[in-house]
Design a protein around this motif. Structure first.
Motif, PDB file in Angstrom:
ATOM      1  N   VAL A  22      46.023  16.974  53.165  1.00  0.00           N
ATOM      2  CA  VAL A  22      44.554  17.040  53.138  1.00  0.00           C
ATOM      3  C   VAL A  22      44.016  17.430  54.502  1.00  0.00           C
ATOM      4  N   VAL A  23      44.517  16.766  55.537  1.00  0.00           N
ATOM      5  CA  VAL A  23      44.056  17.049  56.899  1.00  0.00           C
ATOM      6  C   VAL A  23      44.376  18.487  57.292  1.00  0.00           C
ATOM      7  N   GLU A  24      45.582  18.939  56.991  1.00  0.00           N
ATOM      8  CA  GLU A  24      45.977  20.292  57.397  1.00  0.00           C
ATOM      9  C   GLU A  24      45.160  21.363  56.690  1.00  0.00           C
ATOM     10  N   VAL A  25      44.867  21.151  55.405  1.00  0.00           N
ATOM     11  CA  VAL A  25      44.035  22.114  54.681  1.00  0.00           C
ATOM     12  C   VAL A  25      42.629  22.151  55.277  1.00  0.00           C
ATOM     13  N   LEU A  26      42.043  20.986  55.513  1.00  0.00           N
ATOM     14  CA  LEU A  26      40.684  20.928  56.053  1.00  0.00           C
ATOM     15  C   LEU A  26      40.609  21.539  57.449  1.00  0.00           C
ATOM     16  N   PHE A  71      30.524  13.769  57.160  1.00  0.00           N
ATOM     17  CA  PHE A  71      31.005  13.836  55.783  1.00  0.00           C
ATOM     18  C   PHE A  71      32.201  12.911  55.646  1.00  0.00           C
ATOM     19  N   ILE A  72      32.361  12.329  54.472  1.00  0.00           N
ATOM     20  CA  ILE A  72      33.529  11.497  54.168  1.00  0.00           C
ATOM     21  C   ILE A  72      34.295  12.189  53.055  1.00  0.00           C
ATOM     22  N   VAL A  73      35.586  12.432  53.276  1.00  0.00           N
ATOM     23  CA  VAL A  73      36.404  13.137  52.294  1.00  0.00           C
ATOM     24  C   VAL A  73      37.624  12.278  51.969  1.00  0.00           C
ATOM     25  N   THR A  74      37.947  12.191  50.682  1.00  0.00           N
ATOM     26  CA  THR A  74      39.077  11.378  50.251  1.00  0.00           C
ATOM     27  C   THR A  74      39.882  12.101  49.176  1.00  0.00           C
ATOM     28  N   PRO A  75      41.216  11.931  49.170  1.00  0.00           N
ATOM     29  CA  PRO A  75      42.052  12.596  48.163  1.00  0.00           C
ATOM     30  C   PRO A  75      42.123  11.802  46.860  1.00  0.00           C
ATOM     31  N   GLN A 233      49.048  18.875  47.962  1.00  0.00           N
ATOM     32  CA  GLN A 233      50.385  19.382  48.261  1.00  0.00           C
ATOM     33  C   GLN A 233      50.534  20.837  47.825  1.00  0.00           C
ATOM     34  N   ILE A 234      49.870  21.200  46.767  1.00  0.00           N
ATOM     35  CA  ILE A 234      49.911  22.581  46.289  1.00  0.00           C
ATOM     36  C   ILE A 234      49.074  23.482  47.191  1.00  0.00           C
TER      37      ILE A 234
END
Length: 243
Positions: A22-26, A71-75, A233-234
């Motif tokens: 998640v962190v790497e994509v963002l 912003f708050i982002v969660t998987p 992950q995808i």
């Protein structure tokens, strides 16, 4: 754009690689991601079981931890939905109600944030596979988000997304439901696994770790040759054969 990651209990304890993805994509999409260390459980297990005071205690800690966030982002659609419940939790407490509303308004599930806030539908991912997608209950019923994951998966190079019969049916997890109503939960997840098999997909994708844990557990017990992965992950796969 500054983002605060709400990791969730399941990601912290069992799916740390999902949080990393998640962190790497963002970050690849230009976001500056921080991690408020004061975060704990969002209080959903207590809230859903009727223990409002315990849920309020957890919610207050989370509100204080994330008040600085843009912003708050969660998987997890489930945990994001709990943040949206905070105003209901504090509806009789004016001081905390205002703070709860502010938190709820800036909270997003991972794919929802990418598509609806960042306005991105192609993150440049490559993942050659035949897959199907499980839609989690809280994401579609409480967050009302039905399109974002599919828009992102449609643009993953090499990924063929196959339809899943009764895709909107619950997998039987439901947090404490799987414990309190184990026999019913087992029948529900067996039905879900059967539909995944019938899709002929070799990969099941979802956006909520609770669903993933429940379905993968049943798939493994039955010895089915089906991979199970979180959508992060995808989306974080840039080279064929690697994730």
């Amino acid at each position: 754009m500054k983002i605060s990651l709400f990791i969730t209990c399941l990601a912290e304890m069992f799916y740390q690689n999902v949080a990393k993805d998640v962190v790497e994509v963002l970050e690849r999409l230009g976001c500056d991601v921080d991690f408020p260390k004061g975060q704990i459980c969002c209080g959903q297990p207590a809230y859903n079981s009727g223990y409002r005071k315990d849920a309020q205690k957890a919610a207050k800690q989370m509100i204080k931890s994330f008040e600085h966030s843009e912003f708050i982002v969660t998987p997890s659609g489930s945990c994001a939905a709990m943040f949206k419940e905070y105003p209901e939790l504090f509806k009789e407490d004016p001081e905390w109600l205002e703070r709860a509303e502010a938190i709820a308004d800036k909270t997003y599930e991972f794919t929802q944030f990418i598509v609806n806030v960042l306005k991105v539908e192609d993150v440049g991912a490559v993942y050659p596979a035949q897959a199907t997608y499980h839609t989690s209950c809280h994401m579609i019923r409480l967050l009302k988000e039905t399109e974002a994951p599919f828009k992102l998966l449609k643009n993953v190079q090499g990924l063929e997304l196959l339809p899943l019969e009764n895709s909107y049916d619950c997998c039987g997890f439901g947090g404490t439901f799987a414990v309190k109503m184990a026999s019913i939960s087992e029948q529900m997840v067996d039905e879900k696994v059967r539909h995944v098999e019938e899709s002929t997909a070799t990969l099941l994708i979802a956006a909520d770790n609770g669903c993933l844990m429940n379905i993968k557990g049943r798939i493994d017990r039955k010895g089915k040759p089906i991979e199970v992965k979180h959508i992060a992950q995808i989306l974080n796969t840039r080279v064929e054969g690697r994730n």
